[in-house]
Write an enzyme that holds these catalytic residues in place. Structure first.
Site, PDB file in Angstrom:
ATOM      1  N   LYS A 186       0.886  -1.171   0.000  1.00 23.28           N
ATOM      2  CA  LYS A 186       0.000   0.000   0.000  1.00 23.28           C
ATOM      3  C   LYS A 186       0.922   1.219   0.000  1.00 23.28           C
ATOM      4  O   LYS A 186       1.472   1.606   1.028  1.00 23.28           O
ATOM      5  CB  LYS A 186      -0.896  -0.059   1.239  1.00 23.28           C
ATOM      6  CG  LYS A 186      -1.489   1.254   1.703  1.00 23.28           C
ATOM      7  CD  LYS A 186      -2.410   1.917   0.704  1.00 23.28           C
ATOM      8  CE  LYS A 186      -2.775   3.298   1.235  1.00 23.28           C
ATOM      9  NZ  LYS A 186      -1.733   4.324   0.935  1.00 23.28           N
TER      10      LYS A 186
ATOM     11  N   CYS B  75      12.396  10.779   9.174  1.00 23.97           N
ATOM     12  CA  CYS B  75      12.099  10.328  10.545  1.00 23.97           C
ATOM     13  C   CYS B  75      13.354  10.299  11.408  1.00 23.97           C
ATOM     14  O   CYS B  75      13.290  10.484  12.616  1.00 23.97           O
ATOM     15  CB  CYS B  75      11.417   8.973  10.517  1.00 23.97           C
ATOM     16  SG  CYS B  75      12.327   7.755   9.584  1.00 23.97           S
TER      17      CYS B  75
ATOM     18  N   GLU C 275       8.184   1.150  12.053  1.00 23.45           N
ATOM     19  CA  GLU C 275       9.232   2.160  12.186  1.00 23.45           C
ATOM     20  C   GLU C 275       8.540   3.513  12.098  1.00 23.45           C
ATOM     21  O   GLU C 275       7.932   3.847  11.077  1.00 23.45           O
ATOM     22  CB  GLU C 275      10.276   1.981  11.089  1.00 23.45           C
ATOM     23  CG  GLU C 275      11.528   2.768  11.369  1.00 23.45           C
ATOM     24  CD  GLU C 275      11.741   3.847  10.338  1.00 23.45           C
ATOM     25  OE1 GLU C 275      11.709   5.026  10.745  1.00 23.45           O
ATOM     26  OE2 GLU C 275      11.924   3.516   9.159  1.00 23.45           O
TER      27      GLU C 275
ATOM     28  N   GLU D 234       7.003  15.635  17.002  1.00 25.83           N
ATOM     29  CA  GLU D 234       7.707  15.567  15.725  1.00 25.83           C
ATOM     30  C   GLU D 234       7.064  16.538  14.730  1.00 25.83           C
ATOM     31  O   GLU D 234       5.852  16.479  14.492  1.00 25.83           O
ATOM     32  CB  GLU D 234       7.634  14.149  15.164  1.00 25.83           C
ATOM     33  CG  GLU D 234       8.427  14.001  13.887  1.00 25.83           C
ATOM     34  CD  GLU D 234       8.327  12.613  13.279  1.00 25.83           C
ATOM     35  OE1 GLU D 234       7.209  12.081  13.190  1.00 25.83           O
ATOM     36  OE2 GLU D 234       9.371  12.083  12.864  1.00 25.83           O
TER      37      GLU D 234
HETATM   38  P1  ADP Z   1       2.587  10.315   7.327  1.00 31.35           P
HETATM   39  O1  ADP Z   1       2.229  11.199   8.481  1.00 31.35           O
HETATM   40  O2  ADP Z   1       4.037  10.129   7.111  1.00 31.35           O
HETATM   41  O3  ADP Z   1       1.782  10.538   6.100  1.00 31.35           O
HETATM   42  P2  ADP Z   1       0.928   8.107   7.866  1.00 31.35           P
HETATM   43  O4  ADP Z   1       1.125   7.219   9.037  1.00 31.35           O
HETATM   44  O5  ADP Z   1      -0.289   8.939   7.796  1.00 31.35           O
HETATM   45  O6  ADP Z   1       2.253   8.906   7.827  1.00 31.35           O
HETATM   46  O7  ADP Z   1       1.009   7.301   6.507  1.00 31.35           O
HETATM   47  C1  ADP Z   1       1.915   6.260   6.255  1.00 31.35           C
HETATM   48  C2  ADP Z   1       1.207   5.194   5.436  1.00 31.35           C
HETATM   49  O8  ADP Z   1       0.152   4.651   6.210  1.00 31.35           O
HETATM   50  C3  ADP Z   1       0.566   5.702   4.152  1.00 31.35           C
HETATM   51  O9  ADP Z   1       0.742   4.760   3.119  1.00 31.35           O
HETATM   52  C4  ADP Z   1      -0.896   5.824   4.528  1.00 31.35           C
HETATM   53  O10 ADP Z   1      -1.764   5.699   3.431  1.00 31.35           O
HETATM   54  C5  ADP Z   1      -1.049   4.641   5.452  1.00 31.35           C
HETATM   55  N1  ADP Z   1      -2.198   4.741   6.376  1.00 31.35           N
HETATM   56  C6  ADP Z   1      -2.766   5.866   6.876  1.00 31.35           C
HETATM   57  N2  ADP Z   1      -3.813   5.561   7.680  1.00 31.35           N
HETATM   58  C7  ADP Z   1      -3.896   4.206   7.692  1.00 31.35           C
HETATM   59  C8  ADP Z   1      -4.772   3.272   8.345  1.00 31.35           C
HETATM   60  N3  ADP Z   1      -5.755   3.662   9.140  1.00 31.35           N
HETATM   61  N4  ADP Z   1      -4.556   1.954   8.137  1.00 31.35           N
HETATM   62  C9  ADP Z   1      -3.540   1.531   7.350  1.00 31.35           C
HETATM   63  N5  ADP Z   1      -2.710   2.365   6.704  1.00 31.35           N
HETATM   64  C10 ADP Z   1      -2.870   3.684   6.863  1.00 31.35           C
END
Ligand code: ADP
Length: 490
Positions: free
Chosen positions: A183, A291, A258, A389
């Site tokens: 994903k 990060c 991570e 952060e």
């Molecule tokens: P960032 O703040 O770096 O965007 P996120 O944690 O929001 O970090 O996103 C990192 C990844 O996690 C992305 O690929 C995002 O689409 C995915 N993601 C966000 N929300 C969810 C969720 N509820 N379940 C699974 N994956 C998610």
């Protein structure tokens, strides 16, 4: 009829906006718009996976599992080394697309990130072939440790270095014998789509690599909740990790996470000042959207003035602008939403009394999503900017009196991803390094990473370690086979 082989031209490179499931491009019912952070232009309309797309991808991976696992590490290695070669041969294209999509520096992508990506694949293919479970005899029983493939594996990756961070998971997951569903991040989905084309060119069987593009809360959530997913490797924010962790807990699925950081960058008075300043400047790399960035500069009192003078002078020379140009050091932030978030942190820090020594807001000259590299001094002890952060080009500066205080301040955080120490004394480097609580500690260097080394975060920065055999400890079902010696008659 829509042609699913249709490609969109991004920076002159043809990229598919569709899903990649079971070796085919697939159209979803929904789409989302993908923007370039460089100028805000729309790059394309991407397919956005729903429950049925995610299910199709996981089912395809499930069907591909037995054959992929049966190939063994040598058979899989042949495919993976081909994939690594193809990645290298397409370095320019990957770098161009990544830069257009997430605004990272073209030169960094070309000369470092893509090479590292190919290495991620090759390294773990080689490692899997050499991996030997221990074996021993004890009390008449022969014990042997086996690394069995664990099944369908979900890989969820962030936008700050999407291609490199995806390959860092793809390499060991595939080498371990697991089919995968990736994903990619919705804010920078394109280089992962290229990966599907490369996989096809490498002849990787259908279903072994599947890619579901889409929104995290929909596609990501469906993936981590799917009953056939046996492993989840995630890189992203601590908030999302909590949601994924809860989903995984319901089915007792192992997760490797991570996450974010608020890492200390400690400089002692006896350090090589020029080296310390140069490495401290690297904390603005990728516009601070890293990060591992050491965002809390902790400097020994006696060198405060000298450090601040040298650091500010060099930071002011960092050129902001189009990340495709050679002389540019700081590109844009990823999106308007993220830009507003970073601005919010900076404004609140000012309100709390912290003073920007330089920077402190959006770049007036560049406009758009460009944010000035910023250093806060006189930061009140409890200020939010010391704790949360920011994920932007924003550092804080504090002084310490002695080693003990440096360690205390370094560890005064909920995070524990990385820490950096600059000192002229080797024993101090060792001593301080041992006392800092972080997954990675650098002494007199920064960002050095070897794929053999365990990598991950302590405290709120993550769960688990990947790298070398640690990756296989996670991606495999590690099994002990024990048989009674002398018990076989045929
Ligand atoms: P960032 O703040 O770096 O965007 P996120 O944690 O929001 O970090 O996103 C990192 C990844 O996690 C992305 O690929 C995002 O689409 C995915 N993601 C966000 N929300 C969810 C969720 N509820 N379940 C699974 N994956 C998610």
């Amino acid at each position: 009829m829509l042609n699913l082989e249709q490609r969109i031209k991004i920076a002159g490179v043809k990229v598919s906006p569709f899903q990649y499931i079971d070796g085919r491009r697939v159209l979803s019912k929904a789409t989302f718009l993908n923007f370039s952070p460089i100028d805000g232009s729309i790059l394309c309309e991407m397919s956005a996976a729903d429950q049925s797309d995610v299910d199709a991808a996981v089912q395809a991976a499930y069907r591909a599992f037995p054959e992929w696992a049966a190939l063994g590490s040598t058979g899989r290695g042949e495919y993976l080394r081909r994939l690594a070669d193809i990645i290298e041969a397409n370095a320019e294209k990957i770098a161009q697309v990544e830069t257009a999509d997430n605004g990272s520096l073209l030169a960094a992508n070309l000369h470092f990130m893509v090479k590292r990506s190919a290495h991620n694949i090759r390294f773990f293919a080689d490692w899997a072939e050499k991996l030997q479970g221990e074996g021993w005899d004890s009390n008449g029983i022969r014990y042997k440790v086996h690394y069995d493939p664990s099944g369908v594996t979900a890989l969820i990756t962030p936008w700050n270095a999407p291609f490199m961070l995806t390959t860092w998971k793809v390499g060991p997951a595939l080498a371990a014998g697991n089919p995968i569903v990736i994903k990619p991040p919705e804010w920078a989905p394109l280089t992962c789509s290229l990966l599907a084309d490369f996989a096809e060119e490498a002849g990787i069987p259908p279903g072994v690599i599947n890619i579901v593009q889409g929104i995290g809360e929909v596609a990501g959530a469906e993936l981590v909740n799917h009953p056939l997913v046996n492993r989840i490797s995630f890189t992203g924010s601590t908030d999302t990790a909590k949601i994924i962790g809860s989903a995984a807990a319901k089915r007792i699925v192992p997760v490797s996470m991570e996450l974010g950081g608020k890492s200390p960058f400690i400089i002692f008075a006896d350090a090589d000042m020029d080296a310390a300043v140069s490495h401290a400047l690297a904390q603005f790399n990728n516009a601070g959207q890293v990060c591992l960035a050491g965002t809390r500069l902790l400097v020994e009192e006696s060198i405060e003035k000298e450090f601040l003078e040298k650091f500010s002078q060099r930071a002011k020379q960092l050129k902001l602008g189009d990340p495709r140009q050679k002389e540019i050091r700081v590109g844009p932030l990823i999106s308007q939403e993220h830009f507003d978030r970073v601005s919010g942190f900076v404004e609140r820090a000012k309100r709390e009394g912290a003073k920007p020594l330089f920077g402190g807001g959006p770049s007036k000259e560049q406009g758009g999503l460009f944010f000035e590299p910023t250093l806060f001094i006189d930061v009140p002890k409890d200020a939010e900017i010391l704790k949360k952060e920011v994920f932007g080009p924003v550092l804080t500066f504090q002084t310490f009196k002695d080693e003990e205080e440096a360690i205390r301040m370094g560890n005064d955080t909920d995070y524990g991803l990385a820490a950096t120490v600059f000192t002229g004394e080797e024993t101090r480097g060792e001593r301080v390094g041992q006392k800092l609580r972080a997954g990675t500690v650098w002494v007199n260097t920064y960002y050095a990473r070897d794929l053999k080394a365990p990598f991950g975060g302590s405290k709120q920065s993550g769960i688990g370690r990947e790298g070398g055999t640690h990756s296989f400890d996670f991606f495999c079902d590690v099994k002990t086979l024990s048989h009674k010696m002398g018990s076989f008659y045929h």
